[in-house]
Write an enzyme that holds these catalytic residues in place. Structure first.
Site, PDB file in Angstrom:
ATOM      1  N   ASP A  34       6.598  26.612  10.881  1.00  0.00           N
ATOM      2  CA  ASP A  34       6.359  25.337  11.591  1.00  0.00           C
ATOM      3  C   ASP A  34       6.261  25.567  13.093  1.00  0.00           C
ATOM      4  O   ASP A  34       5.450  24.960  13.776  1.00  0.00           O
ATOM      5  CB  ASP A  34       7.534  24.358  11.373  1.00  0.00           C
ATOM      6  N   TYR A  37       2.874  26.249  14.288  1.00  0.00           N
ATOM      7  CA  TYR A  37       2.038  25.037  14.265  1.00  0.00           C
ATOM      8  C   TYR A  37       2.376  24.169  15.488  1.00  0.00           C
ATOM      9  O   TYR A  37       1.491  23.751  16.233  1.00  0.00           O
ATOM     10  CB  TYR A  37       2.294  24.261  12.964  1.00  0.00           C
ATOM     11  N   ASP A  38       3.686  23.988  15.720  1.00  0.00           N
ATOM     12  CA  ASP A  38       4.107  23.109  16.823  1.00  0.00           C
ATOM     13  C   ASP A  38       3.681  23.684  18.179  1.00  0.00           C
ATOM     14  O   ASP A  38       3.236  22.941  19.058  1.00  0.00           O
ATOM     15  CB  ASP A  38       5.635  22.926  16.811  1.00  0.00           C
ATOM     16  N   SER A  83      -5.769  -4.386  -9.235  1.00  0.00           N
ATOM     17  CA  SER A  83      -4.446  -3.879  -9.609  1.00  0.00           C
ATOM     18  C   SER A  83      -4.423  -3.602 -11.112  1.00  0.00           C
ATOM     19  O   SER A  83      -5.254  -4.106 -11.864  1.00  0.00           O
ATOM     20  CB  SER A  83      -3.342  -4.859  -9.216  1.00  0.00           C
ATOM     21  N   LEU A  84      -3.489  -2.760 -11.515  1.00  0.00           N
ATOM     22  CA  LEU A  84      -3.448  -2.291 -12.900  1.00  0.00           C
ATOM     23  C   LEU A  84      -2.698  -3.267 -13.785  1.00  0.00           C
ATOM     24  O   LEU A  84      -1.690  -3.835 -13.373  1.00  0.00           O
ATOM     25  CB  LEU A  84      -2.722  -0.934 -12.950  1.00  0.00           C
ATOM     26  N   LYS A 115       2.475   7.663 -11.712  1.00  0.00           N
ATOM     27  CA  LYS A 115       2.229   6.458 -10.905  1.00  0.00           C
ATOM     28  C   LYS A 115       3.156   6.493  -9.690  1.00  0.00           C
ATOM     29  O   LYS A 115       4.339   6.190  -9.764  1.00  0.00           O
ATOM     30  CB  LYS A 115       2.486   5.202 -11.727  1.00  0.00           C
ATOM     31  N   LYS A 310       4.932   1.234 -17.401  1.00  0.00           N
ATOM     32  CA  LYS A 310       6.024   1.114 -16.424  1.00  0.00           C
ATOM     33  C   LYS A 310       7.323   1.610 -17.055  1.00  0.00           C
ATOM     34  O   LYS A 310       7.676   1.185 -18.160  1.00  0.00           O
ATOM     35  CB  LYS A 310       6.215  -0.355 -16.020  1.00  0.00           C
TER      36      LYS A 310
HETATM   37  N1  LIG Z   1       0.201   4.431  -7.821  1.00  0.00           N
HETATM   38  C1  LIG Z   1      -0.572   5.369  -8.368  1.00  0.00           C
HETATM   39  O1  LIG Z   1      -0.184   6.546  -8.437  1.00  0.00           O
HETATM   40  C2  LIG Z   1      -1.915   4.995  -8.897  1.00  0.00           C
HETATM   41  C3  LIG Z   1      -2.376   3.690  -8.711  1.00  0.00           C
HETATM   42  C4  LIG Z   1      -3.646   3.330  -9.197  1.00  0.00           C
HETATM   43  C5  LIG Z   1      -4.183   1.991  -9.038  1.00  0.00           C
HETATM   44  O2  LIG Z   1      -3.533   1.100  -8.440  1.00  0.00           O
HETATM   45  C6  LIG Z   1      -5.486   1.724  -9.606  1.00  0.00           C
HETATM   46  C7  LIG Z   1      -6.057   0.441  -9.510  1.00  0.00           C
HETATM   47  C8  LIG Z   1      -7.305   0.244 -10.098  1.00  0.00           C
HETATM   48  F1  LIG Z   1      -7.869  -0.959 -10.020  1.00  0.00           F
HETATM   49  C9  LIG Z   1      -7.999   1.278 -10.712  1.00  0.00           C
HETATM   50  C10 LIG Z   1      -7.427   2.551 -10.797  1.00  0.00           C
HETATM   51  C11 LIG Z   1      -6.184   2.761 -10.262  1.00  0.00           C
HETATM   52  O3  LIG Z   1      -5.654   4.021 -10.350  1.00  0.00           O
HETATM   53  C12 LIG Z   1      -4.419   4.311  -9.860  1.00  0.00           C
HETATM   54  N2  LIG Z   1      -3.980   5.569 -10.026  1.00  0.00           N
HETATM   55  C13 LIG Z   1      -2.749   5.937  -9.575  1.00  0.00           C
HETATM   56  N3  LIG Z   1      -2.339   7.237  -9.751  1.00  0.00           N
END
Ligand SMILES: NC(=O)c1cc2c(=O)c3cc(F)ccc3oc2nc1N
Length: 327
Positions: A34, A37-38, A83-84, A115, A310
């Site tokens: 490091d 780099y610094d 969103s998923l 995720k 989830k």
């Molecule tokens: N938090 C995450 O690691 C993560 C989040 C999303 C998304 O929110 C997401 C939202 C979409 F509409 C489509 C693909 C996606 O793919 C994603 N892939 C990931 N690895």
């Protein structure tokens, strides 16, 4: 030192800093300490101070943070950031798989990704140059946080090919950065952040990029937005293309030929999760073929070709255990 010599020296230092930064922050494989780099960064800052006409937008000196902003400009996403949909158990995953196979009418293979529990960001590049970065916002309008994102050392300021594209990813705060930040705040009697996700969001919403720079944030890119990369026909190839361009992607991803393989990948990560250096709140499962993604399309809110499994929230289990133990 005259201008010409200064320019030569500055270009030399910049390419070294870019190479060392790529090895350290993207490949996790530093070749110099490091301190080296610094030292080079300090030399660059002094030279740019003396010769401001030699400053460029992609100079690594921007990583230390530029001027304080009054506000964040609004940015309209060319492709909405959706969103998923969520899955909470094995049956939800099997229902997703059945829906997808019925609509696709043929074999489907999936890509599973961790995720990352951070903040969704969109990065736009024009001819290889990082020009704008934004938060998801409401999916259509986000906030321009380019200056803060430029302080994240794993985000390339210039790609390894001069392409124009938009990429999506998750900015996050590694667990060690989070613990160090809260320890420092506790010593200063300041309010603590509840979790790394809030800390990352709070850091990227700072108007002073020097504060964002001090928070040691990181990013994993997971998608190519509106201008799909040339020649890429699957999501897994897209991720390899991002690696090729110099982006940091998460290496735990896995292509799964069946939903049974997906379920064993998910179960495998339930116990490995606490050992990761960053927080994850689930697993994202995506149809690998971009053509099948296209056919499946999206609802107003979410893609039909992806779902987020989830993990059950840990704290709830701890609380229930506490209640049981206390009675
Ligand atoms: N938090 C995450 O690691 C993560 C989040 C999303 C998304 O929110 C997401 C939202 C979409 F509409 C489509 C693909 C996606 O793919 C994603 N892939 C990931 N690895």
């Amino acid at each position: 030192m005259d201008l010409q010599l200064a320019e030569q020296k500055i270009n030399e230092i910049r390419s070294l800093l870019n190479q060392y930064g790529y090895e350290y922050y993207v490949l996790d494989h530093p070749t110099v300490p490091d301190a080296e780099y610094d030292k080079l960064m300090q030399e660059l800052l002094v030279l740019e101070e003396k010769f401001p006409e030699l400053k460029t937008p992609d100079s690594p000196s921007i990583r230390v943070g530029g001027t304080v902003l009054d506000l964040f400009e609004k940015v309209e996403h060319r492709t909405p950031m959706l969103s998923l949909g969520n899955a909470f158990n094995e049956q939800d995953l099997r229902d997703f798989d059945r829906r997808v196979r019925q609509a696709a009418g043929e074999a489907v293979s999936y890509v599973c990704e961790l995720k990352i529990d951070g903040l969704a960001v969109s990065l736009r590049y024009e001819e290889g140059l990082f020009v704008q970065g934004a938060t998801r916002g409401d999916g259509t309008i986000g906030e321009d946080i380019t200056a803060n994102l430029k302080t994240i050392k794993s985000i390339p300021l210039r790609l390894r090919e001069n392409v124009s594209l938009e990429v999506r990813g998750e900015a996050y705060m590694p667990k060690r950065s989070f613990e160090a930040l809260n320890k420092a705040r506790e010593e200063r009697g300041e309010e603590l952040f509840a979790n790394p996700r809030n800390a990352a969001a709070g850091s990227l919403r700072q108007l002073d990029p020097k504060i964002a720079a001090s928070r040691k944030l990181d990013v994993f890119l997971y998608g190519i937005g509106n201008t799909g990369a040339s020649g890429v026909i699957s999501h897994s190839e897209g991720l390899n293309y991002l690696d090729h361009l110099g982006f940091k992607t998460n290496k735990e991803r896995k292509t799964c030929a069946t939903i049974d393989d997906v379920i064993s990948y998910v179960n495998g990560w339930v116990e490995k999760r606490p050992h990761l250096p960053y927080e994850i709140d689930g697993i994202v499962i995506k149809v690998d073929s971009l053509q099948q993604q296209e056919e499946l399309g999206t609802t107003a809110k979410s893609p039909r070709w992806a779902i987020a499994y989830k993990f059950p929230a840990e704290e709830v289990i701890t609380t229930l255990l506490d209640i049981e133990l206390s009675v």
